[in-house]
Design a protein around this motif. Sequence first.
Motif: not given
Lengths: 133, 124
Positions: A70-93
Amino acid sequence: MAHNTGENHLPFLLFTGLLAWIIPGAGHYLIGEKRRAAIIFATITITFCIGIYIGSIGVINPVGAKPWYVAQIMNTPLVAILGKMTAEASYTVYGWPNEIGQIYTSIAGLLNLLCIVNAVYVGYLKKIGTTDE
Amino acid sequence: MSIINALIIVMLRILPQVTTGIPFRQIMPNGNPDGSFLSFLICGKLFSIIASFSSPEQIGTKPAIEFWLLPLAAAVAVVYKATKLKTITPANFIKEAFFLFGSIVVFIFVAVLVLFFVNRLILS
């Protein structure tokens, strides 16, 4: 002296807020505060980029870390694209990189929220000033 | 050296080296022939940097990782002052942002000292 009502300026203020959300600093640019806009754009973009560089884009996690998201998406709505990417693929973190990355990206988002509110407020004050004169 | 190149060096060379202790040459062994942004692009390093955004950095557990708070404190100080100052001139803005950044760092340092002595009292 012209009579001022909030609804006269509402579309402009909404547009300012929306623009400030889509591109950090763009709201200030729209109201003629170009130096502020440049500073805000550079600082928020660099802070966000440092965050995802340290922790990878996996720190943007709309499934497992919703409050941070919620805080991250305040940067820009484009963060939602990154969110979609990470939800579909697994990124190690994991561990410290995850925490530092989340803190950086979330603080950048909250700073942009401050800038959105400030842009709308300053825009409103300028509109009132313009109308009064 | 362009501003972009300088920013990238600060972001990607100095901070990771300080916090991880891994020399930058181990991350990008071929170097950057003439130091220009164009050669930076041609060498494909920009692409390797973009690719590095898909995996986390090696941070480790050294106390030096606490220095990662400094860029964040600087960002908070700069954005706050950018919204609060009535008129922005370079000298005025740098001075105000520097003092705010300094007071944040001093506050954190005092908090660290207090926590350290409380911890020692509890342990003793």
